[in-house]
Design a protein around this motif. Structure first.
Motif, PDB file in Angstrom:
ATOM      1  N   CYS A   1       0.867  -1.171   0.000  1.00 42.60           N
ATOM      2  CA  CYS A   1       0.000   0.000   0.000  1.00 42.60           C
ATOM      3  C   CYS A   1       0.907   1.225   0.000  1.00 42.60           C
ATOM      4  O   CYS A   1       2.082   1.135   0.373  1.00 42.60           O
ATOM      5  N   GLY A   2       0.380   2.356  -0.421  1.00 45.52           N
ATOM      6  CA  GLY A   2       1.208   3.562  -0.427  1.00 45.52           C
ATOM      7  C   GLY A   2       0.504   4.711  -1.104  1.00 45.52           C
ATOM      8  O   GLY A   2      -0.254   4.510  -2.054  1.00 45.52           O
ATOM      9  N   GLU A   3       0.757   5.915  -0.616  1.00 40.90           N
ATOM     10  CA  GLU A   3       0.118   7.110  -1.185  1.00 40.90           C
ATOM     11  C   GLU A   3       1.042   7.803  -2.179  1.00 40.90           C
ATOM     12  O   GLU A   3       2.259   7.652  -2.103  1.00 40.90           O
ATOM     13  N   ASN A   4       0.464   8.568  -3.086  1.00 42.99           N
ATOM     14  CA  ASN A   4       1.303   9.347  -4.008  1.00 42.99           C
ATOM     15  C   ASN A   4       1.658  10.693  -3.363  1.00 42.99           C
ATOM     16  O   ASN A   4       1.188  11.021  -2.269  1.00 42.99           O
ATOM     17  N   LEU A   5       2.495  11.450  -4.058  1.00 38.57           N
ATOM     18  CA  LEU A   5       3.001  12.697  -3.477  1.00 38.57           C
ATOM     19  C   LEU A   5       1.885  13.735  -3.250  1.00 38.57           C
ATOM     20  O   LEU A   5       1.892  14.442  -2.239  1.00 38.57           O
ATOM     21  N   ASP A   6       0.916  13.767  -4.162  1.00 40.52           N
ATOM     22  CA  ASP A   6      -0.205  14.711  -3.999  1.00 40.52           C
ATOM     23  C   ASP A   6      -0.945  14.459  -2.696  1.00 40.52           C
ATOM     24  O   ASP A   6      -1.273  15.390  -1.961  1.00 40.52           O
ATOM     25  N   LYS A   7      -1.208  13.173  -2.432  1.00 43.57           N
ATOM     26  CA  LYS A   7      -1.955  12.819  -1.212  1.00 43.57           C
ATOM     27  C   LYS A   7      -1.106  13.113   0.031  1.00 43.57           C
ATOM     28  O   LYS A   7      -1.620  13.558   1.053  1.00 43.57           O
ATOM     29  N   ARG A   8       0.190  12.863  -0.064  1.00 45.48           N
ATOM     30  CA  ARG A   8       1.083  13.159   1.064  1.00 45.48           C
ATOM     31  C   ARG A   8       1.097  14.675   1.319  1.00 45.48           C
ATOM     32  O   ARG A   8       0.948  15.124   2.448  1.00 45.48           O
ATOM     33  N   ASP A   9       1.226  15.451   0.237  1.00 46.88           N
ATOM     34  CA  ASP A   9       1.275  16.907   0.404  1.00 46.88           C
ATOM     35  C   ASP A   9      -0.038  17.458   0.952  1.00 46.88           C
ATOM     36  O   ASP A   9      -0.057  18.470   1.652  1.00 46.88           O
ATOM     37  N   ALA A  10      -1.136  16.764   0.622  1.00 44.60           N
ATOM     38  CA  ALA A  10      -2.445  17.214   1.109  1.00 44.60           C
ATOM     39  C   ALA A  10      -2.731  16.685   2.516  1.00 44.60           C
ATOM     40  O   ALA A  10      -3.798  16.942   3.081  1.00 44.60           O
ATOM     41  N   GLY A  11      -1.800  15.907   3.059  1.00 46.40           N
ATOM     42  CA  GLY A  11      -1.986  15.350   4.407  1.00 46.40           C
ATOM     43  C   GLY A  11      -3.033  14.231   4.450  1.00 46.40           C
ATOM     44  O   GLY A  11      -3.577  13.916   5.496  1.00 46.40           O
ATOM     45  N   GLU A  12      -3.302  13.627   3.287  1.00 46.27           N
ATOM     46  CA  GLU A  12      -4.351  12.594   3.227  1.00 46.27           C
ATOM     47  C   GLU A  12      -3.801  11.180   3.181  1.00 46.27           C
ATOM     48  O   GLU A  12      -4.513  10.237   2.831  1.00 46.27           O
ATOM     49  N   GLN A  13      -2.517  11.020   3.550  1.00 50.46           N
ATOM     50  CA  GLN A  13      -1.890   9.702   3.404  1.00 50.46           C
ATOM     51  C   GLN A  13      -2.556   8.607   4.234  1.00 50.46           C
ATOM     52  O   GLN A  13      -2.716   7.478   3.778  1.00 50.46           O
ATOM     53  N   GLU A  14      -2.996   8.932   5.447  1.00 51.48           N
ATOM     54  CA  GLU A  14      -3.593   7.877   6.289  1.00 51.48           C
ATOM     55  C   GLU A  14      -4.909   7.397   5.696  1.00 51.48           C
ATOM     56  O   GLU A  14      -5.200   6.190   5.717  1.00 51.48           O
ATOM     57  N   GLN A  15      -5.674   8.316   5.154  1.00 52.61           N
ATOM     58  CA  GLN A  15      -6.953   7.923   4.544  1.00 52.61           C
ATOM     59  C   GLN A  15      -6.714   6.994   3.344  1.00 52.61           C
ATOM     60  O   GLN A  15      -7.428   6.000   3.162  1.00 52.61           O
ATOM     61  N   VAL A  16      -5.675   7.294   2.550  1.00 48.35           N
ATOM     62  CA  VAL A  16      -5.369   6.461   1.383  1.00 48.35           C
ATOM     63  C   VAL A  16      -5.025   5.038   1.831  1.00 48.35           C
ATOM     64  O   VAL A  16      -5.527   4.049   1.288  1.00 48.35           O
ATOM     65  N   ILE A  17      -4.178   4.949   2.833  1.00 48.69           N
ATOM     66  CA  ILE A  17      -3.733   3.638   3.306  1.00 48.69           C
ATOM     67  C   ILE A  17      -4.907   2.863   3.906  1.00 48.69           C
ATOM     68  O   ILE A  17      -5.083   1.669   3.643  1.00 48.69           O
TER      69      ILE A  17
END
Ligand code: PEP
Length: 253
Positions: free
Chosen positions: A127-143
């Motif tokens: 599993c893993g988030e892309n840079l856009d999601k990381r920059d938006a602080g949405e990484q936990e939701q993606v995972i």
């Protein structure tokens, strides 16, 4: 309980001869490597059966790919049962390269997990988030979304055969790693999610690996966190010496 694991992923690299040489070196050196670390390698699929026969150590074999179906009229696909019959131990499922380029959607990932567990094939679930999601602080939701969907229908007992690999997409093959803090924080989040989705025992028994430009020079720092149980290693797994340094870094001994 042994959570420490280092798994290599060669992707589409190496000739069969180079692959055999690598396995021979690892077989020879395995006894001197820390016993508390499980060591796995994912070679290109055409080499798997012959490398499994060649290997005479505790090295475990992973397929980089597995079919989302049973056997039948599916040209080019190979099933979890076929892999098990070749002595393969695990399948890598949901790798970002397969999600991005080969239609491995959350739904397909879930089917592959089901086919593998039903066949007795272990799963390394990426599993893993892309840079856009990381920059938006949405990484936990993606995972959370990726894991909920991939593990839909999986029970706590089956989780004994599942390893999770957190691989931020922006860190794969880029030379840019997540900081030790970023890895620690996401791994802690994943373990908490496992506890709520399954139970505390399952959460504490599940191995959670970090992947993304992990190499000898940064492995110690990344693996230092309680919830980082080892790594999924791309580029640095091609060379046995580098790979062995990372295996040593994953030991708690
Ligand atoms: C991977 O492909 O899973 C990976 C982590 O690659 P790399 O180590 O080369 O970033």
């Amino acid at each position: 309980m042994m959570r420490n694991i280092v798994a290599g992923n060669w992707k589409s690299n190496k000739s069969i001869n180079d692959a055999r040489d690598w396995v021979s070196v690892m077989d020879k050196d395995m006894e001197s490597l820390p016993i508390d670390v499980k060591v796995m390698i994912a070679p290109p699929a055409p080499y798997l059966a012959s490398l499994v026969s060649l290997s005479n150590s505790r090295l475990l074999f992973v397929s980089q790919q597995v079919s989302a179906t049973q056997s039948g009229a599916y040209t080019g696909e190979f099933t979890a049962e076929m892999l098990v019959s070749c002595g393969v131990d695990y399948a890598l499922i949901g790798h970002s390269e397969r999600r991005a380029s080969y239609g491995e959607t959350d739904e397909v990932v879930c089917k592959k997990v089901r086919c593998s567990l039903d066949a007795g094939l272990g799963v390394v679930l990426c599993c893993g988030e892309n840079l856009d999601k990381r920059d938006a602080g949405e990484q936990e939701q993606v995972i959370k979304d990726q894991l909920s969907s991939a593990l839909d229908g999986v029970n706590a007992l089956e989780m004994e055969d599942v390893i999770i690999a957190y691989e931020p997409i922006w860190a794969i093959g880029t030379g840019r790693t997540a900081s030790a803090e970023q890895a620690a924080s996401m791994h802690g989040f994943i373990r908490e999610w496992l506890a709520s989705r399954f139970d505390l025992n399952t959460a504490s028994a599940t191995s959670i690996l970090y992947g993304g430009s992990c190499k000898p020079s940064n492995a110690n720092e990344i693996f230092a966190s309680e919830d980082v149980d080892g790594g999924l290693i791309g580029g640095a797994s091609l060379n046995p010496e580098e790979f062995q340094e990372i295996i040593k870094a994953a030991s708690s001994l």
